[in-house]
Design a protein around this motif. Structure first.
Motif, PDB file in Angstrom:
ATOM      1  N   SER B  59      -8.303  -7.949 -36.775  1.00 35.26           N
ATOM      2  CA  SER B  59      -9.287  -6.921 -36.480  1.00 35.26           C
ATOM      3  C   SER B  59      -9.757  -6.290 -37.780  1.00 35.26           C
ATOM      4  O   SER B  59      -9.016  -6.202 -38.770  1.00 35.26           O
ATOM      5  CB  SER B  59      -8.676  -5.853 -35.574  1.00 35.26           C
ATOM      6  N   THR B  60     -11.013  -5.857 -37.795  1.00 34.88           N
ATOM      7  CA  THR B  60     -11.529  -5.187 -38.993  1.00 34.88           C
ATOM      8  C   THR B  60     -10.950  -3.784 -39.121  1.00 34.88           C
ATOM      9  O   THR B  60     -11.122  -3.145 -40.158  1.00 34.88           O
ATOM     10  CB  THR B  60     -13.063  -5.073 -38.907  1.00 34.88           C
ATOM     11  N   ASP B  61     -10.290  -3.312 -38.090  1.00 33.06           N
ATOM     12  CA  ASP B  61      -9.617  -2.003 -38.163  1.00 33.06           C
ATOM     13  C   ASP B  61      -8.215  -2.222 -38.731  1.00 33.06           C
ATOM     14  O   ASP B  61      -7.355  -2.819 -38.061  1.00 33.06           O
ATOM     15  CB  ASP B  61      -9.565  -1.404 -36.751  1.00 33.06           C
ATOM     16  N   ILE B 324     -17.392 -11.364 -38.845  1.00 31.16           N
ATOM     17  CA  ILE B 324     -16.764 -10.308 -38.053  1.00 31.16           C
ATOM     18  C   ILE B 324     -17.044  -8.969 -38.726  1.00 31.16           C
ATOM     19  O   ILE B 324     -16.786  -8.797 -39.927  1.00 31.16           O
ATOM     20  CB  ILE B 324     -15.247 -10.576 -37.856  1.00 31.16           C
ATOM     21  N   THR B 325     -17.637  -8.088 -37.977  1.00 28.68           N
ATOM     22  CA  THR B 325     -18.049  -6.787 -38.509  1.00 28.68           C
ATOM     23  C   THR B 325     -17.556  -5.685 -37.581  1.00 28.68           C
ATOM     24  O   THR B 325     -17.159  -5.944 -36.438  1.00 28.68           O
ATOM     25  CB  THR B 325     -19.582  -6.707 -38.596  1.00 28.68           C
ATOM     26  N   THR B 326     -17.615  -4.445 -38.089  1.00 27.04           N
ATOM     27  CA  THR B 326     -17.135  -3.307 -37.308  1.00 27.04           C
ATOM     28  C   THR B 326     -18.324  -2.493 -36.815  1.00 27.04           C
ATOM     29  O   THR B 326     -19.174  -2.085 -37.617  1.00 27.04           O
ATOM     30  CB  THR B 326     -16.281  -2.377 -38.189  1.00 27.04           C
ATOM     31  N   THR B 374     -11.519  -3.829 -29.090  1.00 31.68           N
ATOM     32  CA  THR B 374     -11.725  -3.562 -30.522  1.00 31.68           C
ATOM     33  C   THR B 374     -13.145  -3.032 -30.726  1.00 31.68           C
ATOM     34  O   THR B 374     -13.940  -2.986 -29.792  1.00 31.68           O
ATOM     35  CB  THR B 374     -11.573  -4.856 -31.348  1.00 31.68           C
ATOM     36  N   ASP B 376     -14.762  -4.700 -32.982  1.00 30.93           N
ATOM     37  CA  ASP B 376     -15.205  -5.876 -33.735  1.00 30.93           C
ATOM     38  C   ASP B 376     -16.398  -6.538 -33.048  1.00 30.93           C
ATOM     39  O   ASP B 376     -16.370  -6.785 -31.837  1.00 30.93           O
ATOM     40  CB  ASP B 376     -14.071  -6.900 -33.832  1.00 30.93           C
ATOM     41  N   VAL B 378     -18.425  -9.995 -33.368  1.00 30.60           N
ATOM     42  CA  VAL B 378     -18.326 -11.316 -34.007  1.00 30.60           C
ATOM     43  C   VAL B 378     -19.611 -12.091 -33.748  1.00 30.60           C
ATOM     44  O   VAL B 378     -20.171 -12.040 -32.657  1.00 30.60           O
ATOM     45  CB  VAL B 378     -17.123 -12.102 -33.436  1.00 30.60           C
ATOM     46  N   CYS B 409     -23.536  -1.976 -37.394  1.00 27.51           N
ATOM     47  CA  CYS B 409     -22.220  -2.266 -37.960  1.00 27.51           C
ATOM     48  C   CYS B 409     -22.099  -1.628 -39.340  1.00 27.51           C
ATOM     49  O   CYS B 409     -23.097  -1.438 -40.058  1.00 27.51           O
ATOM     50  CB  CYS B 409     -22.016  -3.767 -38.067  1.00 27.51           C
ATOM     51  N   SER B 436     -18.865 -10.448 -44.560  1.00 26.67           N
ATOM     52  CA  SER B 436     -18.303 -10.334 -43.215  1.00 26.67           C
ATOM     53  C   SER B 436     -17.769 -11.675 -42.711  1.00 26.67           C
ATOM     54  O   SER B 436     -17.168 -11.739 -41.650  1.00 26.67           O
ATOM     55  CB  SER B 436     -19.381  -9.831 -42.239  1.00 26.67           C
TER      56      SER B 436
END
Lengths: 407, 995
Positions: B59-61, B324-326, B374, B376, B378, B409, B436
């Motif tokens: 996860s991006t977190d 993958i970005t938040t 999440t 996230d 994608v 994002c 990303s």
């Protein structure tokens, strides 16, 4: 004579007493021009987009109907026609979708058609029509279908396709039986199917015998049969299939069209007067015939079927849908026929959908465009006092009494 | 054929990510042979897996204890069946990976995967996201079959013989395919190609968008709204007014009640709508504030990650990308993200071409998915070409949609109004995207060497192979092999007679033969067949023969060649009636029956054919002219008249018309021709349709064309009136044939010129006026002649050279008396390139540069023949109007016979005889009131009988009036002809039309 002919059939497609040749007393009004014309005008006015009910679609707008006919890979004809056509005649282009085989056979047929000089055949039709009228006294009555349009169309068909042998009654009966099943028996009536199979067997014999005779004689002939026999892409069975397919639609289409045109004119004295005035002009007469047929076409609906989901005018049509292209409504669409209620003989010919369009227009439309006006004009020139009513034999106009004017 | 774009997401503990990645990498990118072979298995219907990839994503977190196992694949068929098929094919390796998921409890993998399918939605249900298929409706089997077919057909097409019609080439390929049972399926009825959505008006786009918006986002409100409205109406009915009482009172009661109900309903709707609008405004304000302050990530991508990515990229024609970005925190971005997905999805259905995302057509399958549990987001994409080109496509063609999604994002380049800027900042955007991304550990492609463009081309090859039925469609089909369909405006040079491209001045010897055909269709066709190979087509610069023919036909020739009457009647009436037809002589100012000035040509009916024979040498030309004449005699036709033409001098400066002027300086230039493609002056650049039938004209319209019914062209060789370039899904075989296509109307006029009279008049007027005007005027006969013509004899313009010719040392300008009475050299031709000094002396605007006519008088010949902007100085509209009436002159000078004077065989090409030649002749040259003048006609082309005013020369010293003049140019014959395109000539010669 007609009754005698009926009884004399040795191998009739219609057994004695069958309803196909029994004129019904059904009033033509109910299913005739008034109802269908009103419905078509309403359809043209209000059905601006295709209407879908499950897997049945009704298309009424002129542009949409043309698109259905043009988009032949989306709206297929083979699922509709192929089964019945192949059952009685073998493969014919009106039951084929686009493919290599279709392209070759269509080219062979159209090439052969273009090689036939219609002038003599049409001159003979004109002479025959005139002769049939000549025997009727002033103020007399002629059956414009049984004693006029149908036999003349039958003679033309014999000359054009090279059919010889059968007597007139059997010939017309067989062709009609096959037509009824091929193009009108959408419900799969087994009695109609049985008659068609008997008629088809007769037609096959006539055509095969004549082809063999010509091959043996080494002379192909100047008619369509001869022109087809000279096509390199067709074997003799192909020639027979092409002739059979063409023959089926050639007679009753003409007779039915003439009957409807005359019936429409008979109900509209002003139209009758204008058409009579222009009966000496071939182009104008053709225009009046097209317009009269627009009120009451011989073929108001054309059926196609989808094989995959597609979109027509913003409406999604699922796979395996039956698509009814309502040509009569389309020919009342103001976008293609401005002031559609007005009959005008000078409208552009390409807007009419009497003989289909797209990939599968009627291959005999050139003959129809010459023969139907000839038949109508001869009557008009003689002076028509009264028309009708039509007596029906199944779906066909069987008799139409037409009374001539007295001078 | 349905497509299933399935995304499966299973949770996995962070510490299990690394071994999971190792297990996935073992499957390979590209997929290892065993996996690839398994995934390449197709069903009997040709259904299979297009693409598949598998990922173990952290996860991006950084605080999140979990990661995600994500399997994305694109398959034929419906979702459940596709998952079952995938499990059946590679269930073992997949189980080894998904067994590491934190919620894996063993059991049936198929059931587990179906339970973890990510339901994507643009509305309130499901995860935000979007899926896209670039080859809709095409199964794996079909794509591979069609690729094999294309591979088999390509060498067949490449090895064909020369000079075969396109349809015959296609037929030959079909014949070859018939011999190959493995490919015989390709000749059966094909499925149609996907159709582009119909173009929509603004309302046509907004209305369905509004409905889609309401169905996607407002549906939770519709039920309570409906309940309240219905309830209100029912309650209102209980208090409905009574029916009794006087009629006016009753009507008033009911009207009031209905009005009240309507107002109440409107109020209820407003109660719902006002908060919605307020929410929308708040959302927008919040978005704008965030856009102004959001953090931008301008850091370079992690080098190690980029190297990992590069290690697996560019191994075939296609690539895979995973990013993958938040998603930014807060409700605003949750809403705008869903809005962005909705609008892209809605527009894709309404206005994008099938398989295209906006203008981008390189993507096979792509999807955006917000992973469950999440923040996230994608992005997976299977695309053709390199990553750089892919991103550049987005930056230039689809930046708005991309910006709308990714701007939600963290770290995306700065945006405005959700859709603007953002991805247009290409370099920052690419940094964001690369940063990303992660390397794809497992990726399968069923057709690694095929791009979407390949697939579409192969599909079109297959459909066309079975379905193309006309020569025009076959031409389009052949273009699929390394070319492209011809755009509507692109002229088919090899179908157009060479005279249209220029006067063929490099063939200096010429002769005109006017032929009458016998009333014998086979004989007419026979003669056409014989001379067809001698006719010059294509741009003349490419001609190699020593002598060539230009063939122009009159209407009777078309009839005699067998063209049906109904087709003949579709030609314009001016052509059918001819130059001497009813009323035409009056339009043109001709008097063919005038015994004082008799026509040399027959005037009662036109000649059937005009044959121009041009040769590089006199002998070549004569030999070919004899051949043409002999062939005509052999078939029973008659050469009714011959007009010998002067040889064109080699030097451009020597090419003078009989008055001694360089001519042919100002010519329109057809866009798309050799000249038109090379620095053509925009003043003179015109669209092909102005001169060549079948192409768009200056207004962008394709003018109505003469047509032939489809039944008369059973071989389907002639051009179609409809557009057949869009594929093969529509039957065009019954369309009328465009028999005018690539043709042009040729006007021929034999004009006798009284050069002696002209110069005597100029000399007389020069003597008369020599004292009338002082400096800077130098009144010579050349000056007078130049004022009449609008150019000096050397061709230089009065507009740019008002007092002296550009080459003023020339003999014509030296004095009032030194000029001989006739031209200095033998008259020759106008149909060649102008001398060098004139190349740049034709871009003047008469209205802008000389609005008062002080340089070039309003009545001067060139100002009448082409006023440019003269009638409304400086107006582009006026230039456009003038260009609607341009003619393309291709004349030569004829050799005078006994008793004749030298003159011009004027010839010009037109798309529309009435709008061009006749308009110029009548409205400009022949008008006594042109440009505010009175009682004057064109000094050269006009008949001056009854014109008392002579000719007005405006000067700074007041108008100077030249005395009335006699007629210097007298028509001695002429006609309207049609210059057919190659296909019509072939068609006529082959005898297909009805006899």
């Amino acid at each position: 004579m007609r009754q005698q002919g009926l009884k004399s059939l040795s191998a009739p497609p219609s057994p004695p007493g069958a309803d196909i040749r029994t004129p019904s007393s059904r009033p033509s009004l109910l299913l005739g021009q008034t109802v269908s014309g009103t419905a078509a005008r309403l359809g043209a006015r209000w059905l601006r987009k295709p209407v879908r009910l499950g897997r049945t679609v009704l298309v009424a707008g002129h542009r949409d109907v043309e698109e259905v006919l043009r988009r032949d890979l989306d709206f297929r004809i083979a699922p509709v026609n192929a089964g019945r056509i192949e059952e009685v005649n073998g493969p014919f282009i009106l039951g084929m979708d686009r493919s290599d085989v279709h392209a070759r056979e269509r080219h062979a047929l159209y090439d052969a058609l273009s090689a036939v000089d219609l002038s003599d055949i049409m001159a003979a039709a004109e002479a025959s029509a005139a002769a049939r009228i000549a025997g009727v006294p002033e103020g007399g009555v002629i059956d414009a279908v049984a004693d006029y349009a149908r036999p003349v169309a039958g003679e033309t068909a014999r000359r054009l396709f090279g059919v010889s042998g059968p007597d007139e009654i059997v010939f017309l009966d067989a062709v009609r039986a096959v037509f009824a099943h091929t193009f009108l028996n959408l419900g799969g009536d087994t009695a109609i199917q049985g008659r068609a199979l008997r008629g088809a067997a007769l037609m096959r014999t006539w055509l095969v015998d004549e082809i063999r005779r010509r091959r043996a004689a080494g002379v192909t002939g100047a008619d369509l049969m001869g022109a087809l026999m000279r096509q390199l892409d067709l074997d003799d069975d192909g020639v027979r299939r092409m002739l059979g397919g063409m023959l089926v639609g050639s007679i009753d289409t003409t007779a039915s069209s003439v009957a409807r045109i005359l019936a429409v004119m008979g109900r509209d004295p002003r139209l009758l007067a204008l058409a009579t005035r222009d009966a000496g002009d071939e182009t104008l007469t053709l225009g009046w015939c097209r317009e009269a047929l627009r009120r009451w076409p011989h073929n108001p609906l054309v059926l196609r079927q989808t094989v995959a989901a597609t979109v027509l005018n913003g409406v999604t049509i699922p796979a395996d849908s039956k698509v009814f292209a309502w040509t009569q409504a389309a020919m009342n669409d103001a976008q293609a026929f401005p002031d559609p209620h007005c009959l005008r003989p000078d409208r552009p010919a390409r807007a009419y959908l009497h003989f289909g369009g797209g990939l599968h227009p009627c291959a005999g439309r050139a003959v129809n465009d010459r023969q139907i006006p000839v038949l109508v004009a001869n009557l008009l020139r003689r002076g028509v006092a009264r028309v009708g009513p039509i007596a029906w034999a199944g779906p066909f106009p069987d008799r139409l009494p037409l009374t001539f004017r007295t001078s | 054929m349905a497509s299933a774009l399935v995304t499966i997401c299973a949770p996995i503990d962070r510490q299990a990510l690394s071994p999971a990645r190792d297990a996935i990498r073992a499957l390979g990118n590209p997929a290892g042979p065993t996996i690839a072979a398994a995934l390449s298995t197709l069903t009997e219907a040709g259904e299979g897996v297009h693409f598949a990839s598998l990922h173990a994503l952290a996860s991006t977190d950084p605080d999140s204890p979990r990661g995600s196992l994500v399997l994305e694949f694109s398959s034929d068929g419906v979702e459940a069946v596709a998952i079952d098929r995938l499990v059946a094919l590679i269930g073992g390796p997949l189980t080894a990976v998904f067994a590491r998921a934190s919620d894996w409890r063993g059991g049936d993998l198929g059931v587990y995967l179906k339970k973890h399918v990510v339901r994507i939605s643009q509305g309130w249900t499901g995860r935000p996201g979007l899926v896209f298929a670039g080859t809709p409706g095409l199964s794996v089997g079909r794509i591979l079959d069609e690729a094999r077919l294309a591979a088999a057909v390509t060498p067949m097409v490449g090895s064909q013989e020369p000079d075969i019609p396109a349809l015959q080439r296609l037929e030959e390929v079909r014949a070859e395919i018939r011999k190959l049972p493995a490919l015989s399926w390709a000749l059966t009825t094909p499925a149609s190609l996907p159709r582009a959505p119909a173009s929509r008006t603004a309302f046509g786009l907004v209305a369905p968008l509004a409905v889609s918006f309401a169905r996607t986002f407002l549906w939770p409100l519709l039920l309570p709204l409906a309940v309240i409205l219905v309830g209100g109406v029912v309650a209102g009915l209980a208090e409905a007014p009574s029916w009794g009482g006087p009629l006016p009172a009753m009507v008033w009661r009911w009207a009031t009640a209905i009005w009240g109900t309507l107002m109440w309903g409107l109020g209820v709707v407003l109660v719902f709508a006002v908060p919605l609008v307020a929410l929308g405004v708040l959302l927008f304000v919040s978005l704008r504030r965030q856009e102004a302050t959001d953090w931008l990530d301008e850091r370079a991508p992690d080098h190690r990650t980029v190297r990992d990515i590069l290690a697996v990229e560019n191994q075939g024609a296609n690539n895979h990308m995973v990013s993958i970005t938040t998603v930014k925190p807060g409700l605003t971005r949750q809403l705008t993200l869903r809005l962005a997905f909705w609008i892209i999805g809605a527009l894709a259905g309404l206005s994008f071409k099938p398989g295209h995302l906006g203008e981008i057509g390189t993507i096979h399958f792509a999807r955006w998915v917000a992973l469950p549990g999440t923040r996230d987001l994608v992005f997976f994409s299977n695309y053709g070409g390199s990553w750089e080109s892919y991103l550049e496509d987005f930056i230039t063609h689809a930046h708005a949609g991309l910006t709308a999604v990714w701007s939600n994002c963290v770290g995306f380049p700065r945006t405005e109004n959700l859709f603007q800027k953002g991805a247009t900042d290409g370099e920052r955007f690419k940094r964001f995207a690369r940063r990303s991304m992660v390397a794809t550990p497992f990726w399968f492609s069923a057709y690694p060497t095929l791009t979407t463009a390949n697939i579409r081309t192969h599909a079109a090859i297959r459909v066309g192979l079975a379905a193309a039925m006309t020569d025009q469609e076959a031409t389009t089909w052949l273009a699929l092999f390394g070319s492209a369909a011809r755009p509507e405006h692109k002229i088919e040079s090899n179908q157009i007679q060479s005279l249209v491209f220029g006067g063929l001045g490099f063939m200096p010897h010429g002769r005109l033969l006017l032929i009458d055909f016998a009333e014998d269709t086979p004989a007419t066709r026979g003669w056409l067949t014989e001379i067809l190979p001698r006719i010059a087509f294509d741009d003349g610069r490419k001609l190699t023969p020593e002598a060539v023919i230009t063939l122009a036909l009159g209407p009777d020739a078309l009839r005699k060649a067998g063209l049906p009457r109904d087709a003949l009647e579709t030609f314009p009436i001016a052509y059918l009636d001819g130059m001497t037809g009813p009323g035409r002589s009056r339009i043109l100012g001709d008097a063919p029956a005038d015994p004082e000035n008799p026509w040399w040509w027959r005037a009662d009916r036109p000649y059937d054919a005009a044959v121009l024979v041009y040769g590089k040498t006199g002998r070549d030309m004569q030999r070919l002219a004899r051949l043409v004449a002999d062939a005509a005699n052999d078939y029973g036709h008659a050469v009714a008249r011959t007009v010998p033409l002067h040889k064109i001098p080699r030097r451009a400066a020597d090419r003078l018309e009989p008055f001694g002027f360089v001519d042919g300086v100002s010519q329109p230039v057809i866009r798309g021709t050799y000249r038109g493609l090379r620095n053509a002056d925009p003043i003179h650049l015109v669209e092909p349709g102005e001169f060549i039938l079948g192409y768009p004209d200056n207004r962008g319209n394709r003018p109505p064309a003469p047509t032939l019914g489809a039944l008369d062209d059973p071989d389907n060789r002639l051009p179609l009136l409809c557009d057949a370039s869009g594929g093969f899904s529509e039957a065009v075989i019954d369309a009328p044939r465009d028999i005018g296509r690539n043709g042009s109307f040729l006007v021929i006029r034999q004009l006798e010129q009284d050069a002696g009279g002209f110069w005597r008049y100029c000399e007389g007027e020069a003597r008369r006026l020599i004292a009338r005007l002082g400096d800077p005027y130098l009144i010579t006969r050349a000056f007078i002649a130049a004022k009449l013509v609008g150019r000096w004899p050397d061709g230089s313009s009065l507009a740019r050279n008002p007092y002296r010719a550009f080459t003023e040392a020339g003999p014509l300008n030296s004095s009032a008396t030194s000029r001989p009475a006739g031209p200095a050299r033998a008259p020759a031709a106008i149909a060649a390139a102008p001398p060098a000094h004139l190349v740049h002396d034709n871009d003047f605007l008469l209205g802008s540069e000389d609005p008062e006519g002080l340089r070039c008088p309003f009545g001067a010949h060139i100002r009448r023949a082409n006023p440019r902007d003269s009638l409304e100085p400086g107006s582009q509209d006026q230039i456009d109007i003038s260009n609607r009436h341009r003619i393309l002159r291709v004349g030569r000078t004829y050799v005078a016979q006994r008793g004749q004077k030298d003159g011009l065989l004027f010839m010009c090409l037109n798309g529309d005889l009435e709008r061009q030649f006749e308009f110029v002749q009548q409205t400009w040259l022949g008008s006594e009131t042109f440009h505010g003048l009175s009682g004057e006609r064109d000094p050269l082309a006009g008949d001056h009988a009854g014109c008392p005013q002579g000719f007005t020369v405006p000067t700074r010293d007041g108008p100077v009036r030249l005395q009335p003049m006699s007629r210097f140019v007298t028509p001695r014959g002429g006609g309207y002809f049609f210059l057919p395109g190659r296909k019509l000539l072939q068609f006529l010669s082959e005898g297909r039309p009805r006899a």
